[in-house]
Scaffold this active site. Structure first.
Site, mmCIF file in Angstrom:
data_model
loop_
_atom_site.group_PDB
_atom_site.id
_atom_site.type_symbol
_atom_site.label_atom_id
_atom_site.label_comp_id
_atom_site.label_asym_id
_atom_site.label_seq_id
_atom_site.Cartn_x
_atom_site.Cartn_y
_atom_site.Cartn_z
ATOM 1 N N GLY A 1 0.869 -1.184 0.000
ATOM 2 C CA GLY A 1 0.000 0.000 0.000
ATOM 3 C C GLY A 1 0.903 1.230 0.000
ATOM 4 O O GLY A 1 1.856 1.300 0.795
ATOM 5 N N ALA A 2 0.602 2.189 -0.892
ATOM 6 C CA ALA A 2 1.549 3.291 -1.126
ATOM 7 C C ALA A 2 1.966 4.047 0.140
ATOM 8 O O ALA A 2 3.174 4.179 0.421
ATOM 9 C CB ALA A 2 0.964 4.233 -2.175
ATOM 10 N N ARG B 1 10.252 -0.857 -4.500
ATOM 11 C CA ARG B 1 9.113 -1.013 -5.427
ATOM 12 C C ARG B 1 9.060 0.248 -6.285
ATOM 13 O O ARG B 1 9.257 1.351 -5.761
ATOM 14 C CB ARG B 1 7.788 -1.219 -4.665
ATOM 15 C CG ARG B 1 7.693 -2.602 -4.023
ATOM 16 C CD ARG B 1 6.307 -2.913 -3.509
ATOM 17 N NE ARG B 1 5.383 -3.290 -4.563
ATOM 18 C CZ ARG B 1 4.077 -3.488 -4.353
ATOM 19 N NH1 ARG B 1 3.562 -3.320 -3.149
ATOM 20 N NH2 ARG B 1 3.288 -3.838 -5.350
ATOM 21 N N GLN C 1 -5.728 -8.674 -2.631
ATOM 22 C CA GLN C 1 -5.783 -7.707 -1.519
ATOM 23 C C GLN C 1 -7.226 -7.385 -1.133
ATOM 24 O O GLN C 1 -7.508 -7.087 0.033
ATOM 25 C CB GLN C 1 -5.059 -6.406 -1.897
ATOM 26 C CG GLN C 1 -3.558 -6.532 -2.039
ATOM 27 C CD GLN C 1 -3.155 -6.795 -3.488
ATOM 28 O OE1 GLN C 1 -3.882 -7.434 -4.231
ATOM 29 N NE2 GLN C 1 -1.986 -6.326 -3.871
ATOM 30 N N ASP D 1 -1.355 4.864 -6.356
ATOM 31 C CA ASP D 1 0.082 4.686 -6.115
ATOM 32 C C ASP D 1 0.898 5.844 -6.647
ATOM 33 O O ASP D 1 1.974 6.145 -6.124
ATOM 34 C CB ASP D 1 0.566 3.370 -6.722
ATOM 35 C CG ASP D 1 0.155 2.219 -5.831
ATOM 36 O OD1 ASP D 1 -1.018 1.809 -5.915
ATOM 37 O OD2 ASP D 1 0.972 1.786 -5.001
ATOM 38 N N ASN E 1 -2.939 2.820 -10.158
ATOM 39 C CA ASN E 1 -3.391 2.070 -8.981
ATOM 40 C C ASN E 1 -3.378 0.588 -9.368
ATOM 41 O O ASN E 1 -3.041 0.221 -10.509
ATOM 42 C CB ASN E 1 -4.793 2.530 -8.551
ATOM 43 C CG ASN E 1 -5.183 1.976 -7.194
ATOM 44 O OD1 ASN E 1 -4.415 2.074 -6.220
ATOM 45 N ND2 ASN E 1 -6.342 1.353 -7.085
ATOM 46 N N LYS E 2 -3.723 -0.253 -8.433
ATOM 47 C CA LYS E 2 -3.654 -1.704 -8.628
ATOM 48 C C LYS E 2 -4.265 -2.137 -9.957
ATOM 49 O O LYS E 2 -5.321 -1.630 -10.360
ATOM 50 C CB LYS E 2 -4.368 -2.379 -7.440
ATOM 51 C CG LYS E 2 -4.400 -3.880 -7.434
ATOM 52 C CD LYS E 2 -3.052 -4.535 -7.626
ATOM 53 C CE LYS E 2 -1.986 -4.048 -6.672
ATOM 54 N NZ LYS E 2 -0.608 -4.443 -7.108
HETATM 55 O O1 MRU Z 1 0.544 -3.886 -4.631
HETATM 56 P P1 MRU Z 1 -0.077 -3.164 -3.480
HETATM 57 O O2 MRU Z 1 -0.931 -4.011 -2.607
HETATM 58 O O3 MRU Z 1 0.944 -2.363 -2.698
HETATM 59 O O4 MRU Z 1 -1.033 -2.107 -4.191
HETATM 60 C C1 MRU Z 1 -1.797 -1.255 -3.386
HETATM 61 C C2 MRU Z 1 -2.698 -0.370 -4.149
HETATM 62 O O5 MRU Z 1 -2.761 -0.399 -5.362
HETATM 63 C C3 MRU Z 1 -3.445 0.648 -3.343
HETATM 64 O O6 MRU Z 1 -4.687 0.929 -3.911
HETATM 65 C C4 MRU Z 1 -2.621 1.947 -3.279
HETATM 66 O O7 MRU Z 1 -1.312 1.684 -2.898
HETATM 67 C C5 MRU Z 1 -3.220 2.923 -2.346
HETATM 68 S S1 MRU Z 1 -3.104 2.446 -0.667
HETATM 69 C C6 MRU Z 1 -3.798 3.672 0.260
#
Ligand code: MRU
Length: 351
Positions: free
Chosen positions: A51-52, A95, A201, A242, A252-253
């Site tokens: 998560g960012a 990352r 997730q 992100d 985003n994801k």
């Molecule tokens: O690969 P991840 O689980 O780190 O990806 C997370 C996401 O895409 C979230 O939507 C994003 O980081 C925002 S978290 C507040």
């Protein structure tokens, strides 16, 4: 009244990082101690913390861990600082997509560059900064939640993708911060959570933390969102981010873009919820956002078991970019930014 989540995914305690292992939720709820810079790099890369905003906090803590390891190795403070700046750069590569990680490592680099202290003093300053980044993040999320709650219709069903909750931040959430704040005012709202292949997730983390807070949640698989939108069952979409470019294009994801297209088609407002630290004004459009390519096993295997034929091709981008035209608003700690994003983003950074 703020409807708080008790989850704190990452904290700093007794000179080490204590984090919830998010790879094993919901099977186990276990904290692990991270005591070296390299272990922090690996924890971020392997998504023990994810998560960012949460990986931003982790990156800042990782620099402190390196600072502690460097004690007594260098003859003078300038050599020590040079080495530490290199380690901060290394940490920021764990990352590539979430800009919060680079942002937090840069904050630590500024502390290193501006410090006039000796080694012990610098370690204290870096520790204070890491703790400040964590605490500020929770406050920012609460503000995001309050602004976002204003656009949640009475009794709304809110669709979200991935996990942008307490687990992904200092402890309240961006997209799920909006849900929490809205739920505190209106307990008739509910959430639809996309499963979010391949790391699940949504299924593993979003349903877990909403269930823990008693917020009604329905799990759906990724391909189902347009079906439920066509039935008029989704009133709005809120997801995290992100990295957001200066024109509002948002990474985003993986799968978020598909949700945004479906939402546009069905006239469902699609919102991004993110702190300003997720906005990268150094890049003009989403085309410049680096997209993480993750291991093929994430796609070919579920729970260690292969689910497809051998000898096939696999591609596994971790994120996609939603064009700004599909985004109704970006909910930040400074209010909801609306199109034209060039202008509203620039203004948010000025105020
Ligand atoms: O690969 P991840 O689980 O780190 O990806 C997370 C996401 O895409 C979230 O939507 C994003 O980081 C925002 S978290 C507040």
């Amino acid at each position: 009244m703020v409807f708080d989540s008790k989850i704190r995914p990452i904290t700093w305690e007794n000179g080490m990082s204590k984090m919830l292992d998010q790879t094993i939720i919901p099977y186990e709820y276990k904290y692990v101690n991270i005591t070296t810079g390299q272990d922090m790099f690996d924890a971020i890369k392997n998504m023990i913390v994810r998560g960012a905003p949460a990986i931003g906090i982790a990156g800042a803590q990782g620099v402190v861990l390196y600072a502690q390891e460097g004690r007594g190795i260098y003859n003078n403070i300038d050599e020590y600082k040079k080495w530490l700046l290199e380690k901060a750069d290394y940490m920021s590569t764990s990352r590539p997509t979430a800009v919060n990680l680079m942002w937090a490592c840069n904050e630590q680099k500024e502390v290193i560059k501006n410090s006039t202290s000796d080694v012990e003093g610098l370690i204290r300053e870096l520790t204070d900064k890491a703790i400040e980044i964590e605490k500020d993040d929770i406050e920012r999320c609460i503000k995001i939640g309050e602004y976002g709650a204003e656009v949640v219709p009475q009794g709304a069903t809110i669709l979200t993708h991935c996990n942008a909750g307490a687990l992904a931040t200092g402890g309240y959430g961006t997209a799920l911060g909006v849900v929490r704040s809205a739920y505190a005012k209106d307990n008739t709202i509910q959430v639809f959570a996309d499963e979010t292949r391949p790391r699940q997730q949504g299924a593993r983390l979003t349903t877990f933390e909403l269930a823990m807070d008693g917020i009604p949640v329905t799990l759906i698989t990724d391909g189902m969102c347009s079906y439920f939108m066509s039935k008029g069952m989704i009133d709005m979409v809120v997801v995290g981010a992100d990295r957001i470019a200066a024109n509002g294009d948002t990474a985003n994801k993986i799968g978020t873009y598909t949700v945004a297209i479906a939402a546009k088609y069905h006239n469902v407002p699609f919102y991004i919820a993110a702190p300003l630290s997720t906005i990268d004004t150094s890049i003009k459009t989403g085309k410049e956002i680096p997209i993480e390519e993750r291991s093929h096993e994430e796609v070919t295997h579920i729970n260690g078991k292969r689910i497809c034929a051998e000898g096939i091709n696999i591609i596994n981008p971790g994120f996609d970019v939603t064009p700004h035209e599909l985004i109704a608003g970006i909910i930040t700690e400074k209010g909801i930014l609306r199109p034209d994003y060039h202008k509203s983003i620039a203004e948010a950074f000025k105020s």
